[in-house]
Design a protein around this motif. Sequence first.
Motif, PDB file in Angstrom:
ATOM      1  N   SER A 103      14.185  19.561  -3.033  1.00 12.48           N
ATOM      2  CA  SER A 103      15.232  20.375  -2.417  1.00 12.48           C
ATOM      3  C   SER A 103      15.025  21.870  -2.609  1.00 12.48           C
ATOM      4  O   SER A 103      15.747  22.676  -2.024  1.00 12.48           O
ATOM      5  N   THR A 152      19.067  15.785  20.111  1.00 13.79           N
ATOM      6  CA  THR A 152      19.109  14.836  18.991  1.00 13.79           C
ATOM      7  C   THR A 152      17.871  14.945  18.095  1.00 13.79           C
ATOM      8  O   THR A 152      17.947  14.681  16.895  1.00 13.79           O
ATOM      9  N   ALA A 183      18.390  17.631  15.576  1.00 11.18           N
ATOM     10  CA  ALA A 183      19.400  17.217  14.604  1.00 11.18           C
ATOM     11  C   ALA A 183      18.752  16.396  13.486  1.00 11.18           C
ATOM     12  O   ALA A 183      19.056  16.584  12.302  1.00 11.18           O
ATOM     13  N   ALA A 184      17.823  15.507  13.859  1.00 12.57           N
ATOM     14  CA  ALA A 184      17.140  14.692  12.856  1.00 12.57           C
ATOM     15  C   ALA A 184      16.219  15.553  11.997  1.00 12.57           C
ATOM     16  O   ALA A 184      16.168  15.416  10.767  1.00 12.57           O
ATOM     17  N   SER A 188      16.443  18.834  11.441  1.00 13.25           N
ATOM     18  CA  SER A 188      17.184  19.783  10.610  1.00 13.25           C
ATOM     19  C   SER A 188      17.801  19.099   9.390  1.00 13.25           C
ATOM     20  O   SER A 188      17.952  19.723   8.329  1.00 13.25           O
ATOM     21  N   THR A 189      18.151  17.818   9.512  1.00 11.65           N
ATOM     22  CA  THR A 189      18.656  17.080   8.358  1.00 11.65           C
ATOM     23  C   THR A 189      17.579  16.995   7.274  1.00 11.65           C
ATOM     24  O   THR A 189      17.846  17.201   6.084  1.00 11.65           O
ATOM     25  N   ASP A 212      17.153  20.447   5.718  1.00 17.23           N
ATOM     26  CA  ASP A 212      18.233  20.746   4.771  1.00 17.23           C
ATOM     27  C   ASP A 212      17.985  20.074   3.428  1.00 17.23           C
ATOM     28  O   ASP A 212      18.292  20.635   2.359  1.00 17.23           O
ATOM     29  N   ASP A 213      17.434  18.855   3.455  1.00 15.39           N
ATOM     30  CA  ASP A 213      17.101  18.176   2.201  1.00 15.39           C
ATOM     31  C   ASP A 213      16.025  18.927   1.420  1.00 15.39           C
ATOM     32  O   ASP A 213      15.911  18.762   0.206  1.00 15.39           O
ATOM     33  N   THR A 221      20.618  26.558   2.658  1.00 14.89           N
ATOM     34  CA  THR A 221      21.385  26.232   1.445  1.00 14.89           C
ATOM     35  C   THR A 221      21.570  27.494   0.626  1.00 14.89           C
ATOM     36  O   THR A 221      20.931  27.683  -0.402  1.00 14.89           O
TER      37      THR A 221
END
Length: 521
Positions: free
Chosen positions: A453, A490, A493-494, A496-497, A500-501, A506
């Motif tokens: 992360s 979509t 969206a996948a 960017s998830t 973010d991890d 953040t």
Amino acid sequence: MTGHVFVVPGDIRRFACDAYLHATDRDLRAGGGWTTSAPDAPNRLDPHLLDAYKTENRFTLPLLDRAEHPNEPATILTAVPYYGVTHPREFVPRLQEFFRVGTDIARRRGVTAVLSQRERPLLAVPLFGTAGGGADYVRGDVFRLVYEQSLEAANEHGIDVAIVLSNPRDYALAQMIRRESGDAWPELAPDEQAAARRLGQLATQARLVPFMGAGISIASGAPSWDGLITRLADAVGLDPEVVAELKKHDTLDQAAYVQIAFERRAADTAFGKAVADAVNVQRYGIAPPLLAALDAEQAITLNYDRLFEWAALDGKRPRRVIPGEPGEEVRWLLKLHGSVDKPESIVLTRDDYLGFNSDRAALSSLVKATLMTRHLLFVGFGVRDPHFHEIVHDVRRAMPAGRQKLGTVLTFDEDPIKHGLWHNDLDFVQLSTARMLEMFLDAVLAYGATSHSYLLAHGYASALAEEDRTVSNALKSMIASVPESARSGTAWAAVSTMLDDLGWRTGEASPSPRPLPEGLR
């Protein structure tokens, strides 16, 4: 007398140690974070040291002890550079002074008298200077420096050091650095290192589930069984001769006798409350926050205290307690024998055990399901609990022959009879002392940490290994190359998830004084 350096997720103010560092500036401004560094901190400044601290003729200012809490960890305010940080190495003399002063305080008090109840002093440090101290932009480099200085202090002073990290990204980076160093656990024998790696591999698959007994609470300051019975007997006024005779009997009968004494001499509810008060320690040691950092959805304890729940919350991995109120947390903690916040739920006497199956069959079913689908790590638990024997008996009957082991027991004693009785069901890792067990857990959690992360997060780039920095830069270039018009689909969206991890988007919240943890106000 070389010491060891642990890495622990949590809140340093709730950590059971001899002394801990709280970073502040020399001005000690009203309303600053230092005011919540310890209970009643503003009224505990030492007037004999204050002028030297404010002029930076010294960097540390230990808060005065509270007479009513003689075993409370020493809080040592430590000044960050007043005019800002140009390089992390400016922290070196400040850290060195903290370790010197903290060691002196611990040894002056006497190691065996302090809260942590360990064989050598334990000092705790945060990621110094990154929460408003000017070093947030080089968090990764600061960890490397704090780790380096902690190792030197552990060797020079013969102490143990816990680096207590409240940010999950700091914790993830720390574990990566220690794994790659290759020599973070020189105290462990080769077979112990191999066992730690094996359990760490299970942890990376979220298959390693902690099963906790009284041992981890004793290391945090809770009484042993003998100490608990003595305290309860004193509270109800039993004669010392009766107590001595009582301790020759089975442990469950000891508890039953004391309970009867409470019912005769006090209210019916007094016994449960007395038990809860005796075990309701407020600070966790090393084991609870390490075990709370495991990725497994499940966790099981026989303990009544709330140390594991607090450690999980402070480590940003909160857990829902079962039985208890419904919650949104994915992870849960099964408190098999009750909780201090519900004294009536506590299982302690023979009658409590005999009535367990009729009252809590659903809880037993959760343990059985976990035994059949996960690998349990038994810590502070002697595998003698009669209720546990009943659960394993049912699991044995349901599982096929030749199945994998149900779990691993961390133990201090070499008991060939016990090992022989359980050899089809459990592996045993024998460790010489409680401190060695803590070091073993420290290794397991480092080998089991999988988060990256920190990879794209602010403040870590300069501390990355060269190959990781290459990946980070490539991902940042990819992010910059994707136009806004393509980020509504979509696919993005996948992606960017996943980003973010890895630390993208953040940002850190601006530092502000946090209220003291529950129980320490």
